[in-house]
Write a protein that holds these residues in place. Structure first.
Motif, PDB file in Angstrom:
ATOM      1  N   ARG A 230       1.054 -50.851   2.893  1.00  0.00           N
ATOM      2  CA  ARG A 230      -0.374 -50.899   2.571  1.00  0.00           C
ATOM      3  C   ARG A 230      -1.061 -49.539   2.706  1.00  0.00           C
ATOM      4  O   ARG A 230      -1.855 -49.150   1.853  1.00  0.00           O
ATOM      5  CB  ARG A 230      -1.068 -51.952   3.434  1.00  0.00           C
ATOM      6  N   SER A 231      -0.779 -48.832   3.777  1.00  0.00           N
ATOM      7  CA  SER A 231      -1.442 -47.541   3.971  1.00  0.00           C
ATOM      8  C   SER A 231      -0.983 -46.516   2.931  1.00  0.00           C
ATOM      9  O   SER A 231      -1.764 -45.641   2.526  1.00  0.00           O
ATOM     10  CB  SER A 231      -1.185 -47.011   5.385  1.00  0.00           C
ATOM     11  N   PHE A 237      -4.163 -44.429  -4.021  1.00  0.00           N
ATOM     12  CA  PHE A 237      -5.431 -44.666  -4.719  1.00  0.00           C
ATOM     13  C   PHE A 237      -6.546 -43.748  -4.219  1.00  0.00           C
ATOM     14  O   PHE A 237      -7.365 -43.260  -5.005  1.00  0.00           O
ATOM     15  CB  PHE A 237      -5.847 -46.131  -4.562  1.00  0.00           C
ATOM     16  N   VAL A 238      -6.579 -43.498  -2.921  1.00  0.00           N
ATOM     17  CA  VAL A 238      -7.604 -42.600  -2.374  1.00  0.00           C
ATOM     18  C   VAL A 238      -7.418 -41.190  -2.918  1.00  0.00           C
ATOM     19  O   VAL A 238      -8.391 -40.521  -3.318  1.00  0.00           O
ATOM     20  CB  VAL A 238      -7.551 -42.612  -0.831  1.00  0.00           C
ATOM     21  N   GLN A 239      -6.173 -40.719  -2.976  1.00  0.00           N
ATOM     22  CA  GLN A 239      -5.928 -39.378  -3.494  1.00  0.00           C
ATOM     23  C   GLN A 239      -6.243 -39.301  -4.988  1.00  0.00           C
ATOM     24  O   GLN A 239      -6.719 -38.264  -5.477  1.00  0.00           O
ATOM     25  CB  GLN A 239      -4.470 -38.979  -3.223  1.00  0.00           C
ATOM     26  N   ARG A 240      -5.996 -40.355  -5.720  1.00  0.00           N
ATOM     27  CA  ARG A 240      -6.349 -40.360  -7.141  1.00  0.00           C
ATOM     28  C   ARG A 240      -7.871 -40.302  -7.300  1.00  0.00           C
ATOM     29  O   ARG A 240      -8.380 -39.615  -8.200  1.00  0.00           O
ATOM     30  CB  ARG A 240      -5.758 -41.590  -7.827  1.00  0.00           C
ATOM     31  N   LYS A 305      -2.095 -40.287   3.410  1.00  0.00           N
ATOM     32  CA  LYS A 305      -2.162 -39.326   2.305  1.00  0.00           C
ATOM     33  C   LYS A 305      -1.057 -38.282   2.462  1.00  0.00           C
ATOM     34  O   LYS A 305      -1.164 -37.370   3.276  1.00  0.00           O
ATOM     35  CB  LYS A 305      -3.542 -38.675   2.259  1.00  0.00           C
ATOM     36  N   GLU A 306      -0.016 -38.444   1.662  1.00  0.00           N
ATOM     37  CA  GLU A 306       1.129 -37.525   1.717  1.00  0.00           C
ATOM     38  C   GLU A 306       1.396 -36.885   0.362  1.00  0.00           C
ATOM     39  O   GLU A 306       2.514 -36.480   0.066  1.00  0.00           O
ATOM     40  CB  GLU A 306       2.366 -38.275   2.201  1.00  0.00           C
ATOM     41  N   GLY A 307       0.376 -36.832  -0.469  1.00  0.00           N
ATOM     42  CA  GLY A 307       0.533 -36.211  -1.779  1.00  0.00           C
ATOM     43  C   GLY A 307       1.114 -37.124  -2.833  1.00  0.00           C
ATOM     44  O   GLY A 307       1.367 -36.691  -3.972  1.00  0.00           O
ATOM     45  N   PHE A 321       7.613 -44.620  -4.341  1.00  0.00           N
ATOM     46  CA  PHE A 321       6.462 -43.714  -4.394  1.00  0.00           C
ATOM     47  C   PHE A 321       6.915 -42.335  -4.865  1.00  0.00           C
ATOM     48  O   PHE A 321       8.008 -41.877  -4.534  1.00  0.00           O
ATOM     49  CB  PHE A 321       5.817 -43.602  -3.011  1.00  0.00           C
ATOM     50  N   SER A 322       6.027 -41.692  -5.656  1.00  0.00           N
ATOM     51  CA  SER A 322       6.359 -40.373  -6.207  1.00  0.00           C
ATOM     52  C   SER A 322       5.157 -39.446  -6.095  1.00  0.00           C
ATOM     53  O   SER A 322       4.001 -39.886  -6.188  1.00  0.00           O
ATOM     54  CB  SER A 322       6.769 -40.492  -7.675  1.00  0.00           C
TER      55      SER A 322
END
Length: 351
Positions: A230-231, A237-240, A305-307, A321-322
């Motif tokens: 979830r995180s 989405f937050v980074q987008r 948030k890891e990019g 995830f990418s």
């Protein structure tokens, strides 16, 4: 002769004392002996029923063989005659004395209903309306009237209904209404959301208020059923949002289609501009799309948030995830094209 008379008088006096004593012992014994119940049963004390009405009914059903011991007891303890309405589970082996204690306790039979995470408001309402022991009041009410009732706000101040109810298990007894359950869920959502919002680092998040975090939480809830993801989903989405990239998430498209969604998202659906099609609109949709649980709310307010800007479904409920489009396209080919899942978008696309 006088001596004999004294003995007779003494004996009679003893009998006079003994008879009431034996009667008292017998009365107490009847009050405390088990009723003839081979197994537990549910008994419904209707509103307005008095103790004598209930005793007569239980006597007619063979549950209470004698009513006079209780009637005497109630003469001595009139306050115990105030029965409380509701369903009671009468266990096998209970005595008449214990029965009256139960029927005046208010400890009625409890039922429960679970509103699962991810339901939308319509689905939650339908689930409540199907509960056999729950009185249905919402069927003939408008959504606006329901929201006004549960929130206690004026018609002009009522919020949008979607996402406003906390998914949880709620206890109720016969006679409670679906409106009362909704009110409990509404109030709990307010408490949970406020609690998570106050603990969050609000300055580090792209939300103007807690409601926007609730919208994000509902998207996170629909995107994954894997708790540990979830995180990370929220982080994507937050980074987008921070990069002004469109969210491009299927659950919002599905919500915007409403009853038109028949289990498959087509290319035309993705091109159709609705208020909820995040392939066509910038930022968040206008409202939540489902009932998010606390974990999803926490994730929306504490994104990892890891990019990572992309993810694709692996097919087992989890996601790949990418960070780059090249890496993402490779994952898409592996998990979607090779598995013949054309026409299905399970993740954000490139801008």
């Amino acid at each position: 002769m006088f001596f004999l008379n004294r003995r007779v008088i003494a004996a009679l006096a003893g009998v006079a004392v003994l008879i009431p004593l034996l009667s008292f012992v017998y009365w107490k014994q009847l009050l405390q002996q088990p009723l003839p119940l081979s197994e537990s049963m549910i008994y419904d004390v209707k509103s307005g029923f008095g103790a004598h009405h209930v005793m007569a009914e239980l006597n007619a059903e063979g549950i209470l063989p004698d009513t006079w011991p209780l009637k005497i007891w109630l003469k001595i303890n009139p306050e115990k005659a105030q029965l409380k309405a509701g369903e009671y589970r009468i266990p096998a082996g209970i005595s008449a004395y214990e029965l009256m204690g139960l029927l005046t306790s208010g400890k009625t039979v409890q039922y429960q209903v679970t509103l699962p995470e991810g339901l939308n408001f319509s689905e939650a309402l339908q689930l409540l309306q199907q509960q056999e022991k729950l009185a249905v009041k919402t069927r003939d009410m408008s959504i606006a009237d329901i929201m006004q009732w549960v929130s206690g706000k004026s018609a002009s101040a009522v919020e949008h209904h979607e996402g406003r109810f906390f998914p949880d298990t709620y206890q109720y007894h016969k006679g409670m209404t679906d409106l009362q359950i909704l009110k409990l869920a509404y109030e709990k959502m307010n408490r949970v959301l406020n609690d998570e919002w106050q603990k969050a680092d609000q300055a580090a998040l792209p939300y103007s208020n807690a409601y926007e975090a609730l919208i994000m939480a509902s998207i996170v809830e629909k995107e994954t059923g894997v708790p540990e993801e979830r995180s990370r989903i929220a982080g994507v989405f937050v980074q987008r949002l921070e990069k002004r990239m469109r969210l491009q998430t299927d659950p919002t498209v599905i919500y915007g289609l409403g009853d038109r969604y028949q289990g498959n998202i087509t290319r035309s659906h993705l091109k159709e501009k609705t208020a909820y099609n995040t392939y066509r609109i910038n930022g968040l949709p206008p409202t939540p799309i489902a009932l998010p649980g606390r974990d999803a709310i926490h994730a929306a307010l504490n994104p990892l948030k890891e990019g990572e800007l992309y993810f694709v479904a692996r097919g087992d409920g989890s996601h790949k995830f990418s960070k780059t489009l090249q890496e993402h396209n490779k994952a898409v080919r592996h998990y979607q094209i090779y598995k013949r899942k054309q026409n299905y978008q399970s993740s954000p696309e490139a801008q």
